[in-house]
Design an enzyme around this catalytic site. Structure first.
Site, PDB file in Angstrom:
ATOM      1  N   LYS A   7     -11.422  -1.295   2.173  1.00 60.68           N
ATOM      2  CA  LYS A   7     -10.199  -1.756   1.508  1.00 60.68           C
ATOM      3  C   LYS A   7      -9.727  -3.021   2.210  1.00 60.68           C
ATOM      4  O   LYS A   7      -9.763  -3.097   3.448  1.00 60.68           O
ATOM      5  CB  LYS A   7      -9.136  -0.658   1.605  1.00 60.68           C
TER       6      LYS A   7
ATOM      7  N   SER B  42      -2.890   2.592  -4.134  1.00 63.10           N
ATOM      8  CA  SER B  42      -3.264   1.201  -3.987  1.00 63.10           C
ATOM      9  C   SER B  42      -4.739   0.981  -3.636  1.00 63.10           C
ATOM     10  O   SER B  42      -5.201  -0.154  -3.699  1.00 63.10           O
ATOM     11  CB  SER B  42      -2.394   0.554  -2.901  1.00 63.10           C
TER      12      SER B  42
ATOM     13  N   SER C 257      -2.134   6.738  -1.622  1.00 70.59           N
ATOM     14  CA  SER C 257      -3.105   5.724  -2.043  1.00 70.59           C
ATOM     15  C   SER C 257      -4.572   6.031  -1.795  1.00 70.59           C
ATOM     16  O   SER C 257      -5.432   5.262  -2.231  1.00 70.59           O
ATOM     17  CB  SER C 257      -2.770   4.380  -1.412  1.00 70.59           C
TER      18      SER C 257
HETATM   19  N1  GLN Z   1       2.219   4.445  -4.788  1.00 72.36           N
HETATM   20  C1  GLN Z   1       2.872   4.457  -3.531  1.00 72.36           C
HETATM   21  C2  GLN Z   1       3.589   3.141  -3.297  1.00 72.36           C
HETATM   22  O1  GLN Z   1       3.562   2.356  -4.176  1.00 72.36           O
HETATM   23  C3  GLN Z   1       1.910   4.750  -2.419  1.00 72.36           C
HETATM   24  C4  GLN Z   1       1.184   3.550  -1.937  1.00 72.36           C
HETATM   25  C5  GLN Z   1       0.309   3.837  -0.753  1.00 72.36           C
HETATM   26  O2  GLN Z   1       0.043   4.979  -0.410  1.00 72.36           O
HETATM   27  N2  GLN Z   1      -0.092   2.786  -0.092  1.00 72.36           N
HETATM   28  O3  GLN Z   1       4.158   2.896  -2.288  1.00 72.36           O
END
Ligand code: GLN
Length: 495
Positions: free
Chosen positions: A78, A161, A185
Site C-alpha cells: 500500500k 482505503s 481499511s
Molecule cells: N473508512 C475509514 C475512514 O475513512 C477507515 C479508514 C482506514 O481504516 N484507514 O477513516
C-alpha cells in the site's frame, strides 16, 4: 499444472524453495499481469528494474540455501508505507514524486524474509476513505487520478482505503499485499473483494515508516487469499520495534502458522446483537448466518452478546481520527516535505497555498473537523467526550469477552457499492464503517474472510474480532472454515 498467479503464498514459497520455479520468472509473470490489467487502477508505482533485481537476489539466496521464509514471493505494498526504491505518495498530490530515504519497518521485515516488491498500491488519500475513490495521484498507465475498480465487477468500488491492495490480490496481480487499517481499511476492502485480511492488535506491527493518519488507531496487516497465507505474512511483518515506534508492543512475535489446525470444539463465538440491526442488508445477513451455521458444524457454540455503544463508535471515531489527522498532517507545510506552491506573497500565504493545492477535499474536510474539535471551547464538548466513550467501548468488549472467546459479525452493512454512489455524501460512507470502528477504537485484532456472495454476485466477508494478541485464534478460526469451504479460492471472471 496451475499458473503461477493461481498459487497461494504458501505453495509458491514451497515451489521456489524446491527450485521448481525461479524468483525471476515469478516476478516477470506478475509484472506481465500487472501490465495487462492496468484498467483496475490498482498500482500507482512500478519499477521493473528494482523488482527484477530483488528477484535475482532472492534466487541467489535460494540457491545458496540462505533464503528467508518468503524468498522470491512477490508482494506489493500500500502506498502509505514509505519505500526507498519506489516513490511514496499516500495517494496525495502533497507527496507526488516523494522518495523516502528508508523503508518502513513492515516493508523491511518482509524484504528481509525474502519477499520481492512488485510495486506500490493505490489507496485513499492519507488512508481516509472507504472506496478508494479519493485518490489524487494517477495509477500506472493512467493520465489522471482514477478510482480503483473491483475485479468482481469493474463498475463497483474495491473498498478502501486499501482498495489497491484488495483489487490487486483479487485479480491475482500479486499473491499478497500489505494494507493498513485505522477504522477498517484492511477488513472492508478484503470483504468487498473476496479476500482474507487481518488487522493485528494495536502495537503488534510497527508504525515506523507508515505515513500517519490517526496514530492511536493505525495498524498494518496482510491481505491475501487465505488465512494460511495471512499467517505466514503476519509472522514476518509483526514484532517489537521499540526504538522506532513508541507504541510498539514489547511482546515476542508468534509463529502464526503453528495453531492453524487447532480444533474449534467448544469455542464460544459471541454474536453482538447490535451488529444485526436494521441497517444490515438482507443479502449480507444471509451469507453471515450461513457462515455461523458452518462454525456450529465445526464445533463452535454461538452466544448472543451485546456491544451497546456500537452506534456511538461512528461519532467517536469521526472525532478522534480527524483530531489526530489534523495534528499529523500539519507537517505538510511546504517546508519539511513534499509539495510547495510555486507562487506566494509571504510565509503564511505559502502555507495556505501549499495546503490548498496539495490536499484533496476529504483530507481538508477532516483537517477542519479535527482542528475544530481540538480548539479551545470545543475540546471538552467533543474531543474529551469522544475519548471517554472510546474507553467505554473498549470496556464493553472486555465485558463481552467474559462470555465468549471471539466475536463474529459482518464487516460492512452491504456488498461493494457502485462507483460514485457515496462519493458526494461523506456521511453515507462514514455510516458504512459501523462494524469495523468499534474494534479499532478498542485496539483489538480483527479480520475478514470471504463467506459467500450477495447482491450482484459480490463477495461478502465475515468479521472476526479477538481480544488483545489473539491473532492466532482468529487465523485458526478462519483456516478451519477455509478447510471446509472454498470461497477463498473463487476467482473473479477474467482473472
Ligand atoms: N473508512 C475509514 C475512514 O475513512 C477507515 C479508514 C482506514 O481504516 N484507514 O477513516
Amino acid at each position: 499444472m496451475p499458473e503461477l498467479h493461481q498459487l497461494s503464498v504458501a505453495e509458491l514459497a514451497r515451489q521456489l524453495r524446491e527450485r521448481k520455479v525461479s524468483a525471476l520468472e515469478t516476478a516477470q509473470h506478475f509484472l506481465g499481469r500487472m501490465a495487462a490489467h492496468r484498467d483496475l487502477a490498482a498500482f500507482v508505482a512500478v519499477d521493473e528494474d528494482v523488482t527484477l533485481a530483488q528477484a535475482r537476489t532472492a534466487d541467489a539466496a535460494l540457491t545458496a540455501g540462505s533464503a528467508g521464509p518468503l524468498a522470491g514471493v512477490p508482494i506489493a505494498h500500500k502506498d502509505i508505507f514509505v519505500t526507498k526504491d519506489f516513490p511514496s505518495t499516500a495517494g496525495s498530490r502533497m507527496l507526488a514524486g516523494y522518495r523516502s530515504p528508508f523503508d518502513a519497518t513492515v516493508v523491511r521485515r518482509l524484504t528481509e524474509a525474502g519477499a520481492v516488491t512488485l510495486g506500490k498500491l493505490s489507496c485513499d488519500e492519507f488512508a481516509m476513505g472507504s472506496a478508494n475513490e479519493s485518490v489524487a495521484v494517477p495509477a500506472v498507465g493512467h493520465k489522471a487520478p482514477a478510482a480503483v475498480r473491483n475485479p468482481w465487477d469493474r463498475r463497483r468500488v474495491a473498498g478502501g482505503s486499501s482498495g489497491g491492495s484488495a483489487a490487486a490480490v483479487a485479480a491475482r496481480l500479486a499473491p499478497a499485499a500489505t494494507g493498513t487499517d485505522t477504522g477498517g481499511s484492511i477488513r472492508q476492502p478484503a470483504s468487498f473483494c473476496g479476500l482474507t485480511g487481518i488487522k493485528p492488535t494495536y502495537g503488534r506491527a510497527s508504525r515506523y515508516g507508515m505515513i500517519a493518519y490517526a496514530s492511536s488507531l493505525d495498524q498494518a496487516g496482510p491481505m491475501a487469499r487465505s488465512a494460511e497465507d495471512c499467517a505466514l505474512l503476519l509472522s514476518a511483518l509483526c514484532g517489537p520495534d521499540l526504538d522506532r515506534d513508541s507504541t510498539s508492543l514489547d511482546v515476542p512475535v508468534e509463529d502464526y502458522s503453528r495453531k492453524l489446525n487447532e480444533s474449534l470444539d467448544g469455542l464460544r463465538i459471541g454474536i453482538p446483537k447490535e451488529f444485526f440491526g436494521a441497517g444490515l442488508a438482507a443479502d449480507v445477513r444471509s451469507a453471515i448466518d450461513t457462515a455461523l451455521r458452518e462454525y456450529e458444524k465445526l464445533g463452535a457454540k454461538l452466544v448472543e452478546i451485546s456491544l451497546p455503544r456500537t452506534e456511538l463508535a461512528i461519532p467517536v471515531y469521526y472525532i478522534i481520527a480527524p483530531a489526530e489527522a489534523s495534528s499529523n498532517l500539519s507537517r505538510f507545510d511546504g517546508v519539511k516535505f513534499g509539495h510547495r506552491a510555486a507562487q506566494y506573497a509571504d510565509l503564511i500565504d505559502m502555507y495556505k497555498k501549499t495546503r490548498a493545492e496539495g490536499f484533496g477535499d476529504e483530507v481538508k474536510r477532516r483537517i477542519m473537523i479535527g482542528t475544530y474539535v481540538l480548539s479551545h471551547g470545543y475540546y471538552d464538548a467533543y474531543y474529551l467526550q469522544a475519548q471517554k466513550i472510546r474507553r467505554m467501548i473498549a470496556d464493553d468488549f472486555q465485558e463481552a469477552f467474559k462470555r465468549c472467546d471471539v466475536i463474529a459479525g459482518p464487516v460492512a452493512p452491504t456488498v461493494a457499492w457502485k462507483l460514485g454512489d457515496k462519493s458526494e455524501d461523506p456521511v453515507a460512507a462514514y455510516l458504512a464503517d459501523i462494524y469495523t470502528l468499534p474494534g479499532s477504537l478498542a485496539g483489538l485484532p480483527g479480520m475478514s474472510l470471504p463467506v459467500g456472495f450477495g447482491e450482484g454476485h459480490m463477495p461478502v466477508g465475515l468479521q472476526l474480532i479477538g481480544n488483545h494478541l489473539q491473532e492466532a485464534k482468529l487465523l485458526n478460526m478462519a483456516h478451519r472454515y477455509q478447510q471446509a469451504t472454498d470461497f477463498h479460492l473463487r476467482t473473479p471472471e477474467g482473472y
